[in-house]
Scaffold this motif. Structure first.
Motif, PDB file in Angstrom:
ATOM      1  N   ASP A  94       1.135  10.428   1.021  1.00  0.00           N
ATOM      2  CA  ASP A  94      -0.286  10.374   0.677  1.00  0.00           C
ATOM      3  C   ASP A  94      -1.002   9.199   1.336  1.00  0.00           C
ATOM      4  OD1 ASP A  94       1.028   8.436  -0.723  1.00  0.00           O
ATOM      5  OD2 ASP A  94       0.052   8.829  -2.655  1.00  0.00           O
ATOM      6  N   ALA A  95      -0.424   8.663   2.415  1.00  0.00           N
ATOM      7  CA  ALA A  95      -1.036   7.516   3.088  1.00  0.00           C
ATOM      8  C   ALA A  95      -2.136   7.960   4.031  1.00  0.00           C
ATOM      9  CB  ALA A  95       0.023   6.742   3.866  1.00  0.00           C
TER      10      ALA A  95
ATOM     11  N   GLY B 299       0.820  -1.210   0.000  1.00  0.00           N
ATOM     12  CA  GLY B 299       0.000   0.000   0.000  1.00  0.00           C
ATOM     13  C   GLY B 299       0.846   1.249   0.000  1.00  0.00           C
ATOM     14  N   ALA B 300       0.356   2.272   0.688  1.00  0.00           N
ATOM     15  CA  ALA B 300       1.000   3.593   0.696  1.00  0.00           C
ATOM     16  C   ALA B 300       2.094   3.663   1.755  1.00  0.00           C
ATOM     17  CB  ALA B 300      -0.040   4.681   0.925  1.00  0.00           C
ATOM     18  N   VAL B 301       3.153   2.860   1.540  1.00  0.00           N
ATOM     19  CA  VAL B 301       4.358   2.928   2.364  1.00  0.00           C
ATOM     20  C   VAL B 301       5.526   3.252   1.442  1.00  0.00           C
ATOM     21  CG1 VAL B 301       3.567   1.392   4.190  1.00  0.00           C
ATOM     22  CG2 VAL B 301       4.660   0.422   2.168  1.00  0.00           C
ATOM     23  N   LEU B 302       6.620   3.725   2.026  1.00  0.00           N
ATOM     24  CA  LEU B 302       7.741   4.173   1.198  1.00  0.00           C
ATOM     25  C   LEU B 302       8.432   3.031   0.476  1.00  0.00           C
ATOM     26  CD1 LEU B 302       9.322   6.916   3.514  1.00  0.00           C
ATOM     27  CD2 LEU B 302       7.847   7.215   1.516  1.00  0.00           C
ATOM     28  N   LYS B 303       8.435   1.839   1.069  1.00  0.00           N
ATOM     29  CA  LYS B 303       9.099   0.706   0.423  1.00  0.00           C
ATOM     30  C   LYS B 303       8.277  -0.555   0.671  1.00  0.00           C
ATOM     31  CE  LYS B 303      13.597  -1.495  -0.235  1.00  0.00           C
ATOM     32  NZ  LYS B 303      15.000  -1.598   0.245  1.00  0.00           N
ATOM     33  N   ALA B 304       7.250  -0.732  -0.138  1.00  0.00           N
ATOM     34  CA  ALA B 304       6.402  -1.915   0.009  1.00  0.00           C
ATOM     35  C   ALA B 304       7.170  -3.159  -0.393  1.00  0.00           C
ATOM     36  CB  ALA B 304       5.150  -1.760  -0.853  1.00  0.00           C
ATOM     37  N   GLY B 305       6.858  -4.276   0.268  1.00  0.00           N
ATOM     38  CA  GLY B 305       7.531  -5.523  -0.066  1.00  0.00           C
ATOM     39  C   GLY B 305       7.322  -6.579   0.990  1.00  0.00           C
ATOM     40  N   LEU B 306       8.139  -7.634   0.912  1.00  0.00           N
ATOM     41  CA  LEU B 306       8.093  -8.731   1.870  1.00  0.00           C
ATOM     42  C   LEU B 306       9.226  -8.575   2.870  1.00  0.00           C
ATOM     43  CD1 LEU B 306       7.424 -11.744  -0.543  1.00  0.00           C
ATOM     44  CD2 LEU B 306       5.768 -10.253   0.601  1.00  0.00           C
TER      45      LEU B 306
ATOM     46  N   ILE C 266       6.027  -2.036   9.688  1.00  0.00           N
ATOM     47  CA  ILE C 266       5.829  -0.776   8.960  1.00  0.00           C
ATOM     48  C   ILE C 266       7.121   0.036   8.970  1.00  0.00           C
ATOM     49  CG2 ILE C 266       4.570   1.421   8.973  1.00  0.00           C
ATOM     50  CD1 ILE C 266       2.155  -0.077  10.067  1.00  0.00           C
ATOM     51  N   ALA C 267       7.860  -0.036  10.076  1.00  0.00           N
ATOM     52  CA  ALA C 267       9.148   0.669  10.149  1.00  0.00           C
ATOM     53  C   ALA C 267      10.139   0.083   9.156  1.00  0.00           C
ATOM     54  CB  ALA C 267       9.699   0.585  11.572  1.00  0.00           C
ATOM     55  N   LEU C 268      10.131  -1.255   8.969  1.00  0.00           N
ATOM     56  CA  LEU C 268      11.019  -1.869   7.977  1.00  0.00           C
ATOM     57  C   LEU C 268      10.678  -1.381   6.574  1.00  0.00           C
ATOM     58  CD1 LEU C 268      11.314  -5.585   9.195  1.00  0.00           C
ATOM     59  CD2 LEU C 268      13.056  -3.795   9.297  1.00  0.00           C
ATOM     60  N   ALA C 269       9.402  -1.090   6.350  1.00  0.00           N
ATOM     61  CA  ALA C 269       8.973  -0.562   5.049  1.00  0.00           C
ATOM     62  C   ALA C 269       9.157   0.948   4.966  1.00  0.00           C
ATOM     63  CB  ALA C 269       7.512  -0.923   4.799  1.00  0.00           C
ATOM     64  N   ARG C 270       9.894   1.517   5.935  1.00  0.00           N
ATOM     65  CA  ARG C 270      10.244   2.947   5.976  1.00  0.00           C
ATOM     66  C   ARG C 270       9.070   3.859   6.261  1.00  0.00           C
ATOM     67  NH1 ARG C 270      14.703   3.448   1.026  1.00  0.00           N
ATOM     68  NH2 ARG C 270      16.065   1.741   1.760  1.00  0.00           N
ATOM     69  N   GLY C 271       8.002   3.314   6.801  1.00  0.00           N
ATOM     70  CA  GLY C 271       6.900   4.137   7.254  1.00  0.00           C
ATOM     71  C   GLY C 271       5.920   4.518   6.166  1.00  0.00           C
TER      72      GLY C 271
ATOM     73  N   ILE D 156      -1.525  -0.303   4.178  1.00  0.00           N
ATOM     74  CA  ILE D 156      -1.938   1.069   4.483  1.00  0.00           C
ATOM     75  C   ILE D 156      -2.513   1.668   3.195  1.00  0.00           C
ATOM     76  CG2 ILE D 156      -1.193   3.357   5.207  1.00  0.00           C
ATOM     77  CD1 ILE D 156       0.943   2.091   6.887  1.00  0.00           C
ATOM     78  N   PRO D 157      -3.810   1.934   3.160  1.00  0.00           N
ATOM     79  CA  PRO D 157      -4.413   2.461   1.930  1.00  0.00           C
ATOM     80  C   PRO D 157      -3.983   3.897   1.646  1.00  0.00           C
ATOM     81  CG  PRO D 157      -6.061   1.536   3.439  1.00  0.00           C
ATOM     82  CD  PRO D 157      -4.793   1.712   4.215  1.00  0.00           C
ATOM     83  N   ASP D 158      -4.217   4.292   0.413  1.00  0.00           N
ATOM     84  CA  ASP D 158      -4.029   5.684   0.019  1.00  0.00           C
ATOM     85  C   ASP D 158      -5.075   6.547   0.712  1.00  0.00           C
ATOM     86  OD1 ASP D 158      -2.719   7.458  -2.378  1.00  0.00           O
ATOM     87  OD2 ASP D 158      -4.798   8.023  -2.033  1.00  0.00           O
ATOM     88  N   ALA D 159      -4.701   7.769   1.048  1.00  0.00           N
ATOM     89  CA  ALA D 159      -5.611   8.645   1.798  1.00  0.00           C
ATOM     90  C   ALA D 159      -6.807   9.102   0.971  1.00  0.00           C
ATOM     91  CB  ALA D 159      -4.850   9.862   2.324  1.00  0.00           C
TER      92      ALA D 159
END
Length: 379
Positions: free
Chosen positions: A195-196, A165-172, A186-191, A266-269
């Motif tokens: 626009d989240a 979703g709307a995170v800085l680095k989506a992934g596994l 979420i912290a691993l995905a850089r928050g 985390i969906p887009d806002a």
């Protein structure tokens, strides 16, 4: 000039009104619009929410009950024994004495098996490396003496958690410890991205197949995978709002350990629409913690007739109904009242004060008169 006279009569007639609002569209009754309850702004005006939260109280109670039960079960049972090897994991098998098995890389299938030359199929899911090695060695022992076999799991796809979703680095991502939580992932995905939304959609045990989990991760160009829609159709996610969590919810979320197969989204806002007496009415993309006053500013600010003390916000309810709230943006600008966070689908309406509207109409009336008069030839 009958049109100009008619316009003048209209704007003069509006002088008896306090604030003139435009229709907001849909079935909305402004007469029954509830007043905003008093809010203790404390020493930080403009930072408290004063409208119904994005996640209704009933929905939060249900989410709290599910998360509490899930946390207790996970803390009681620990990481479990199903995580060593699972579907989607990549395994390296080496048997130097056998040419066909000198070095083989294979992936655990969705059924939890691996297929090897000479040996055939071996069940791998739920087993540790040594168990898999012993079975391969036993099978080879029927055709040769004392076979030497090594098994190494090169990639644990089944131990991953998807953050999308709307995170800085989506992934596994793989938890560093058995106690890592949703917020750790979420912290691993850089928050969250700019626009989240503040909403978290949590899907526990979404899939046991690492390949299915990998399909949720966005490709290199960052587009959203179609697999997300299919996943959400088949499960009932747990939804909570990061900004508006109760103390009980915060305690549970902060102590809930994640497990392989979980999906955090985390969906887009989304967007907010503003209409009425602003310079640039229209749709505006919501960024983090966007408020009504900021939307008015983004729309170029209020026009001359605008009544900032009687702005209105139309917000859709869970059952499709619409709720209308009056917001004094003048008091907000002075720091005497709290601003209102906007959410996807909100409509902001900025009406006009009658005196300013009359002055506005007179200005255009006389502008039109002098413009027409200037174009008339005098003989």
């Amino acid at each position: 000039m009958p049109w100009a006279t008619a316009w003048l009569l209209v704007v003069l007639g509006l002088a008896g009104c306090v604030t003139v609002h435009q229709p907001a569209g849909g079935s909305v009754s402004f007469k029954s619009a509830p007043a905003i309850p008093p809010v203790d702004t404390g020493s930080e005006p403009g930072t408290l929410r004063i409208l119904p939260p994005l996640v209704p109280p009933t929905q939060e109670r249900q989410a709290l009950e599910r998360l509490t039960a899930l946390r207790e079960a996970r803390l009681r049972n620990g990481p479990g024994t199903d995580t060593p090897v699972g579907p989607g994991d990549v395994i390296e098998v080496a048997a130097p004495q056998v040419k066909e098995l000198a070095f083989v890389t294979t992936r655990v299938s969705g059924d939890g098996i691996i297929s090897l030359p000479i040996v055939g199929t071996v069940r791998a899911a739920g087993r540790v490396e040594d168990d898999i090695r012993q079975e391969i060695r036993t099978r080879l022992g029927s055709i040769m003496y004392d076979p030497q076999v090594s098994v190494f799991v090169r990639e644990y796809r089944s131990r991953k958690i998807a953050v999308i979703g709307a995170v800085l680095k989506a992934g596994l991502y793989e938890p560093a410890t058995p106690t890592d939580t949703i917020f750790d992932m979420i912290a691993l995905a850089r928050g969250p991205a700019v626009d989240a939304s503040r909403t978290v959609v949590f899907i526990p045990n979404a899939t046991k197949d690492g390949r299915d989990l990998a399909r949720l991760a966005p490709p290199a160009e960052g587009t959203a995978p179609a697999a997300v829609e299919a996943l959400l159709r088949n499960v009932e996610p747990i939804v909570f709002n990061m900004r508006e969590m109760s103390a009980a919810m915060s305690e549970v979320v902060l102590s809930l350990p994640v497990r392989p197969g979980d999906v955090i989204m985390i969906p887009d806002a989304g967007t907010v629409y503003i209409q009425g007496w602003v310079t640039k009415p229209g749709y505006y993309k919501i960024t983090q913690d966007l408020t009504m006053l900021a939307v008015v500013a983004a729309a170029g600010g209020p026009s001359f007739p605008a009544d900032m003390s009687a702005a209105r916000l139309i917000r859709g309810g869970a059952a499709g109904e619409k709720h209308v709230f009056d917001v004094d943006l003048e008091a907000v600008a002075r720091g005497e009242a709290s601003d209102v966070y906007v959410q996807n689908g909100d409509v902001i309406e900025l009406g006009a004060t009658a005196p300013k509207l009359v002055a506005y109409g007179l200005f255009y009336f006389f502008t039109a008169v002098f413009h027409v008069g200037a174009g008339v030839s005098v003989i």
